[in-house]
Motif scaffolding. Structure first.
Motif, PDB file in Angstrom:
ATOM      1  N   ALA A   1      -5.256   3.352  -3.782  1.00 41.73           N
ATOM      2  CA  ALA A   1      -4.747   1.985  -3.601  1.00 41.73           C
ATOM      3  C   ALA A   1      -3.713   1.954  -2.473  1.00 41.73           C
ATOM      4  O   ALA A   1      -3.727   1.055  -1.629  1.00 41.73           O
ATOM      5  N   TYR A   2      -2.829   2.944  -2.447  1.00 41.70           N
ATOM      6  CA  TYR A   2      -1.818   3.037  -1.385  1.00 41.70           C
ATOM      7  C   TYR A   2      -2.492   3.216  -0.025  1.00 41.70           C
ATOM      8  O   TYR A   2      -2.123   2.546   0.945  1.00 41.70           O
ATOM      9  N   ASP A   3      -3.472   4.118   0.045  1.00 37.56           N
ATOM     10  CA  ASP A   3      -4.160   4.380   1.314  1.00 37.56           C
ATOM     11  C   ASP A   3      -4.892   3.133   1.817  1.00 37.56           C
ATOM     12  O   ASP A   3      -4.862   2.834   3.011  1.00 37.56           O
ATOM     13  N   ILE A   4      -5.530   2.413   0.910  1.00 32.01           N
ATOM     14  CA  ILE A   4      -6.233   1.183   1.303  1.00 32.01           C
ATOM     15  C   ILE A   4      -5.231   0.147   1.809  1.00 32.01           C
ATOM     16  O   ILE A   4      -5.431  -0.457   2.870  1.00 32.01           O
ATOM     17  N   ALA A   5      -4.160  -0.053   1.065  1.00 31.32           N
ATOM     18  CA  ALA A   5      -3.144  -1.028   1.477  1.00 31.32           C
ATOM     19  C   ALA A   5      -2.556  -0.649   2.835  1.00 31.32           C
ATOM     20  O   ALA A   5      -2.394  -1.506   3.708  1.00 31.32           O
ATOM     21  N   ARG A   6      -2.258   0.606   3.008  1.00 33.95           N
ATOM     22  CA  ARG A   6      -1.684   1.071   4.278  1.00 33.95           C
ATOM     23  C   ARG A   6      -2.661   0.844   5.432  1.00 33.95           C
ATOM     24  O   ARG A   6      -2.277   0.384   6.505  1.00 33.95           O
ATOM     25  N   ALA A   7      -3.932   1.136   5.204  1.00 36.63           N
ATOM     26  CA  ALA A   7      -4.951   0.936   6.241  1.00 36.63           C
ATOM     27  C   ALA A   7      -5.086  -0.537   6.598  1.00 36.63           C
ATOM     28  O   ALA A   7      -5.410  -0.875   7.745  1.00 36.63           O
ATOM     29  N   LEU A   8      -4.810  -1.413   5.625  1.00 39.05           N
ATOM     30  CA  LEU A   8      -4.924  -2.848   5.850  1.00 39.05           C
ATOM     31  C   LEU A   8      -3.586  -3.485   6.219  1.00 39.05           C
ATOM     32  O   LEU A   8      -3.460  -4.712   6.250  1.00 39.05           O
ATOM     33  N   LYS A   9      -2.590  -2.638   6.479  1.00 39.61           N
ATOM     34  CA  LYS A   9      -1.257  -3.080   6.915  1.00 39.61           C
ATOM     35  C   LYS A   9      -0.654  -4.080   5.920  1.00 39.61           C
ATOM     36  O   LYS A   9      -0.153  -5.144   6.300  1.00 39.61           O
ATOM     37  N   ALA A  10      -0.723  -3.720   4.637  1.00 43.24           N
ATOM     38  CA  ALA A  10      -0.222  -4.591   3.576  1.00 43.24           C
ATOM     39  C   ALA A  10       0.435  -3.755   2.484  1.00 43.24           C
ATOM     40  O   ALA A  10       0.346  -2.530   2.494  1.00 43.24           O
ATOM     41  N   LYS A  11       1.078  -4.440   1.563  1.00 41.84           N
ATOM     42  CA  LYS A  11       1.646  -3.789   0.391  1.00 41.84           C
ATOM     43  C   LYS A  11       0.573  -3.730  -0.687  1.00 41.84           C
ATOM     44  O   LYS A  11      -0.327  -4.592  -0.727  1.00 41.84           O
ATOM     45  N   ILE A  12       0.680  -2.760  -1.564  1.00 42.93           N
ATOM     46  CA  ILE A  12      -0.289  -2.639  -2.659  1.00 42.93           C
ATOM     47  C   ILE A  12      -0.385  -3.952  -3.425  1.00 42.93           C
ATOM     48  O   ILE A  12      -1.483  -4.422  -3.735  1.00 42.93           O
ATOM     49  N   GLU A  13       0.763  -4.561  -3.729  1.00 42.84           N
ATOM     50  CA  GLU A  13       0.747  -5.783  -4.539  1.00 42.84           C
ATOM     51  C   GLU A  13       0.151  -6.980  -3.800  1.00 42.84           C
ATOM     52  O   GLU A  13      -0.195  -7.983  -4.427  1.00 42.84           O
ATOM     53  N   ASP A  14       0.014  -6.884  -2.478  1.00 46.29           N
ATOM     54  CA  ASP A  14      -0.661  -7.939  -1.720  1.00 46.29           C
ATOM     55  C   ASP A  14      -2.184  -7.804  -1.814  1.00 46.29           C
ATOM     56  O   ASP A  14      -2.901  -8.784  -1.676  1.00 46.29           O
ATOM     57  N   ILE A  15      -2.642  -6.601  -2.056  1.00 49.79           N
ATOM     58  CA  ILE A  15      -4.070  -6.305  -2.077  1.00 49.79           C
ATOM     59  C   ILE A  15      -4.637  -6.321  -3.502  1.00 49.79           C
ATOM     60  O   ILE A  15      -5.715  -6.843  -3.739  1.00 49.79           O
TER      61      ILE A  15
END
Length: 64
Positions: A45-59
């Motif tokens: 979840a962290y890696d996906i959020a980081r790749a999408l330039k967002a916070k985990i809670e935004d995704i």
């Protein structure tokens, strides 16, 4: 669990395949996470959020 992965991928013109390459998983994993069929680990979840330039809670979020 619901996600906004698809919306964020669209912002950056990323395919499921490209996002999967970035976070080092199979495309099917991204597909299943997007569809809510698979709950990712905290690391994924962290890696996906980081790749999408967002916070985990935004995704990722839980629908009431």
């Amino acid at each position: 669990m619901k996600t906004k992965i698809k919306e964020y991928r669209a912002r950056y013109n990323l395919t499921q395949e490209k996002l999967a390459q970035i976070v080092r998983v199979r495309r099917e994993t991204i597909l299943f996470v997007e569809q809510g069929k698979y709950v990712p680990s905290l690391k994924l979840a962290y890696d996906i959020a980081r790749a999408l330039k967002a916070k985990i809670e935004d995704i990722f979020f839980f629908e009431k």
